[in-house]
Design an enzyme around this catalytic site. Structure first.
Site, PDB file in Angstrom:
ATOM      1  N   SER A 115       2.854  -0.138   5.946  1.00  0.00           N
ATOM      2  CA  SER A 115       4.005  -0.285   7.019  1.00  0.00           C
ATOM      3  C   SER A 115       4.926  -1.183   7.014  1.00  0.00           C
ATOM      4  O   SER A 115       6.181  -1.122   7.024  1.00  0.00           O
ATOM      5  CB  SER A 115       3.435   0.216   8.212  1.00  0.00           C
ATOM      6  OG  SER A 115       2.813   1.139   8.363  1.00  0.00           O
TER       7      SER A 115
ATOM      8  N   ASP B  44      -6.763  -6.216   4.227  1.00  0.00           N
ATOM      9  CA  ASP B  44      -6.114  -4.999   4.031  1.00  0.00           C
ATOM     10  C   ASP B  44      -5.945  -4.474   5.461  1.00  0.00           C
ATOM     11  O   ASP B  44      -7.291  -3.854   6.341  1.00  0.00           O
ATOM     12  CB  ASP B  44      -6.608  -4.004   3.301  1.00  0.00           C
ATOM     13  CG  ASP B  44      -5.804  -2.656   3.060  1.00  0.00           C
ATOM     14  OD1 ASP B  44      -5.006  -2.322   4.071  1.00  0.00           O
ATOM     15  OD2 ASP B  44      -6.336  -1.726   2.349  1.00  0.00           O
ATOM     16  N   GLY B  45      -5.167  -4.029   6.189  1.00  0.00           N
ATOM     17  CA  GLY B  45      -4.879  -3.641   7.500  1.00  0.00           C
ATOM     18  C   GLY B  45      -4.222  -4.349   8.606  1.00  0.00           C
ATOM     19  O   GLY B  45      -4.642  -5.418   9.095  1.00  0.00           O
TER      20      GLY B  45
ATOM     21  N   HIS C 197      -8.241   1.118  -4.524  1.00  0.00           N
ATOM     22  CA  HIS C 197      -9.212   1.014  -3.506  1.00  0.00           C
ATOM     23  C   HIS C 197      -9.890   2.206  -3.104  1.00  0.00           C
ATOM     24  O   HIS C 197      -9.347   3.161  -2.812  1.00  0.00           O
ATOM     25  CB  HIS C 197      -8.573   0.217  -2.308  1.00  0.00           C
ATOM     26  CG  HIS C 197      -9.462   0.089  -1.036  1.00  0.00           C
ATOM     27  ND1 HIS C 197      -9.054   0.003  -0.106  1.00  0.00           N
ATOM     28  CD2 HIS C 197     -10.901   0.338  -0.955  1.00  0.00           C
ATOM     29  CE1 HIS C 197      -9.842  -0.329   0.921  1.00  0.00           C
ATOM     30  NE2 HIS C 197     -11.011  -0.247   0.222  1.00  0.00           N
TER      31      HIS C 197
ATOM     32  N   ASP D  25      -4.599   3.645  -2.201  1.00  0.00           N
ATOM     33  CA  ASP D  25      -5.780   3.900  -1.523  1.00  0.00           C
ATOM     34  C   ASP D  25      -6.444   5.438  -1.771  1.00  0.00           C
ATOM     35  O   ASP D  25      -5.592   6.248  -1.529  1.00  0.00           O
ATOM     36  CB  ASP D  25      -5.411   3.952   0.133  1.00  0.00           C
ATOM     37  CG  ASP D  25      -5.042   2.462   0.694  1.00  0.00           C
ATOM     38  OD1 ASP D  25      -6.004   1.707   0.556  1.00  0.00           O
ATOM     39  OD2 ASP D  25      -4.099   2.327   1.109  1.00  0.00           O
TER      40      ASP D  25
ATOM     41  N   MET E  39     -11.831   4.446  -1.429  1.00  0.00           N
ATOM     42  CA  MET E  39     -13.057   4.889  -0.103  1.00  0.00           C
ATOM     43  C   MET E  39     -13.401   6.031  -0.145  1.00  0.00           C
ATOM     44  O   MET E  39     -13.122   6.948   0.624  1.00  0.00           O
ATOM     45  CB  MET E  39     -11.724   4.583   1.102  1.00  0.00           C
ATOM     46  CG  MET E  39     -11.253   3.032   1.395  1.00  0.00           C
ATOM     47  SD  MET E  39     -10.046   2.975   2.439  1.00  0.00           S
ATOM     48  CE  MET E  39      -8.727   3.264   1.433  1.00  0.00           C
TER      49      MET E  39
ATOM     50  N   MET F  80      -8.865   8.314  -0.819  1.00  0.00           N
ATOM     51  CA  MET F  80      -9.868   8.509   0.346  1.00  0.00           C
ATOM     52  C   MET F  80     -10.567  10.036   0.196  1.00  0.00           C
ATOM     53  O   MET F  80      -9.758  11.021  -0.549  1.00  0.00           O
ATOM     54  CB  MET F  80      -9.289   8.614   1.693  1.00  0.00           C
ATOM     55  CG  MET F  80      -8.576   7.083   1.856  1.00  0.00           C
ATOM     56  SD  MET F  80      -7.609   7.247   3.765  1.00  0.00           S
ATOM     57  CE  MET F  80      -6.758   5.714   3.392  1.00  0.00           C
TER      58      MET F  80
ATOM     59  N   MET G 241     -11.357  -5.589   4.822  1.00  0.00           N
ATOM     60  CA  MET G 241     -10.581  -4.553   5.690  1.00  0.00           C
ATOM     61  C   MET G 241     -10.527  -5.265   7.238  1.00  0.00           C
ATOM     62  O   MET G 241     -11.490  -5.456   7.833  1.00  0.00           O
ATOM     63  CB  MET G 241     -11.583  -2.995   5.869  1.00  0.00           C
ATOM     64  CG  MET G 241     -11.607  -2.288   4.503  1.00  0.00           C
ATOM     65  SD  MET G 241      -9.925  -2.024   3.938  1.00  0.00           S
ATOM     66  CE  MET G 241      -9.102  -1.147   5.229  1.00  0.00           C
TER      67      MET G 241
ATOM     68  N   SER H 285       1.060  -1.275   0.003  1.00  0.00           N
ATOM     69  CA  SER H 285       0.155  -0.013  -0.029  1.00  0.00           C
ATOM     70  C   SER H 285       0.912   1.350   0.158  1.00  0.00           C
ATOM     71  O   SER H 285       1.712   1.346   0.925  1.00  0.00           O
ATOM     72  CB  SER H 285      -0.672   0.143   1.145  1.00  0.00           C
ATOM     73  OG  SER H 285      -1.442   1.468   1.348  1.00  0.00           O
TER      74      SER H 285
ATOM     75  N   HIS I  81      -1.208  -1.566  -4.159  1.00  0.00           N
ATOM     76  CA  HIS I  81      -2.462  -0.925  -3.565  1.00  0.00           C
ATOM     77  C   HIS I  81      -2.358   0.494  -3.548  1.00  0.00           C
ATOM     78  O   HIS I  81      -1.636   1.103  -2.865  1.00  0.00           O
ATOM     79  CB  HIS I  81      -2.651  -1.768  -2.403  1.00  0.00           C
ATOM     80  CG  HIS I  81      -4.157  -1.657  -1.855  1.00  0.00           C
ATOM     81  ND1 HIS I  81      -4.991  -2.360  -2.152  1.00  0.00           N
ATOM     82  CD2 HIS I  81      -4.642  -0.763  -0.920  1.00  0.00           C
ATOM     83  CE1 HIS I  81      -6.248  -2.242  -1.504  1.00  0.00           C
ATOM     84  NE2 HIS I  81      -5.948  -1.125  -0.727  1.00  0.00           N
TER      85      HIS I  81
ATOM     86  N   GLY J 213      -9.187   4.262   6.715  1.00  0.00           N
ATOM     87  CA  GLY J 213      -8.965   5.690   6.770  1.00  0.00           C
ATOM     88  C   GLY J 213      -7.455   6.058   7.221  1.00  0.00           C
ATOM     89  O   GLY J 213      -7.052   7.063   6.441  1.00  0.00           O
ATOM     90  N   PHE J 214      -6.776   5.287   7.992  1.00  0.00           N
ATOM     91  CA  PHE J 214      -5.313   5.549   8.167  1.00  0.00           C
ATOM     92  C   PHE J 214      -4.413   4.380   8.178  1.00  0.00           C
ATOM     93  O   PHE J 214      -4.774   3.221   8.586  1.00  0.00           O
ATOM     94  CB  PHE J 214      -5.092   6.087   9.471  1.00  0.00           C
ATOM     95  CG  PHE J 214      -5.792   7.813   9.520  1.00  0.00           C
ATOM     96  CD1 PHE J 214      -5.245   8.724   9.246  1.00  0.00           C
ATOM     97  CD2 PHE J 214      -7.205   7.740   9.963  1.00  0.00           C
ATOM     98  CE1 PHE J 214      -5.750   9.948   9.301  1.00  0.00           C
ATOM     99  CE2 PHE J 214      -7.770   9.155   9.881  1.00  0.00           C
ATOM    100  CZ  PHE J 214      -7.140  10.135   9.674  1.00  0.00           C
ATOM    101  N   GLY J 215      -3.351   4.211   7.918  1.00  0.00           N
ATOM    102  CA  GLY J 215      -2.302   3.307   7.836  1.00  0.00           C
ATOM    103  C   GLY J 215      -1.636   3.172   9.354  1.00  0.00           C
ATOM    104  O   GLY J 215      -1.929   3.951  10.173  1.00  0.00           O
TER     105      GLY J 215
END
Length: 214
Positions: free
Chosen positions: A197, A174-175, A65, A34, A67, A36, A136, A7, A32, A141-143
């Protein structure tokens, strides 16, 4: 076969091109991306112009993705920008089928995502129309968030639905995924691993990707 989709939410945006090259050279199959809008999730990231810019320098599968609220508004733009796979959320639109049809009309693969607290059964009605289901494993919303163990139940349930359907559908997670917990989601049925990360923060990106795929 396990695929890894790093990501870019977790990359060094000041060196975006070289960061993408690192994961491509490191063995990743997907990238990936993201997107948003600050409405569907409490963060704002990037748009089609960024996708178009990085498309010129990468052969990775662009795993976009969305969102965003009412995603059908931007499907054409992301398709033109170079997305290979466009994923929407069941929670983000009143007409999931219309959004799916718009993605297909652009000749792109279709992904459908659910948040951690969404009942997995909701995706069953769309299995004839999608190429990928994304579960998810954190609140979007946040990594950098911690993996939610309860999402394993959703992964297992959707894996069963996919097998019963007989369709060739990928199951993505994811996550909060890292080499320390990736076996949990793979055992539950996931075959596409999103990691931000864990990959971009690694001192050995090829080694980390290999661990995630093992």
């Amino acid at each position: 076969m396990i695929k890894v989709s790093p990501s870019i939410l977790a990359c060094d945006f000041a060196n975006l091109q070289s960061e993408i090259k690192k994961v491509e050279d490191g063995g990743a199959q997907y990238l990936h991306i993201d997107v948003m809008d600050g409405i569907f999730v409490p963060n704002i990231t990037l748009g089609p112009c960024i996708v178009s810019a990085i498309r010129k320098n990468s052969n990775l599968v662009f795993d976009v993705h969305l969102m965003i609220t009412d995603p059908i508004r931007y499907i054409d733009e992301f398709a033109k920008a170079g997305a290979d796979l466009i994923t929407i959320h069941v929670e983000s639109t009143f007409d999931v089928n219309a959004a799916i049809d718009k993605i297909k009309a652009n000749g792109k693969k279709v992904g459908l995502s659910i948040k951690p607290n969404t009942k997995p059964e909701i995706v069953k009605q769309y299995l004839d129309k999608v190429d990928l289901i994304l579960v998810m494993t954190v609140e979007p919303g946040f990594g950098g968030q911690s993996f939610i163990p309860a999402t394993l139940d959703s992964i297992r349930a959707i894996d069963t639905m996919i097998k019963e359907s007989g369709k060739d559908i990928e199951l993505e997670v994811d996550g909060g995924i890292s080499p320390k917990n990736v076996q949990l989601v793979k055992d539950a049925g996931a075959n596409v691993i999103v990691a931000g990360s864990a990959v971009f923060g690694s001192s050995d990106i090829p080694g980390t990707i290999a661990q995630l795929m093992a």
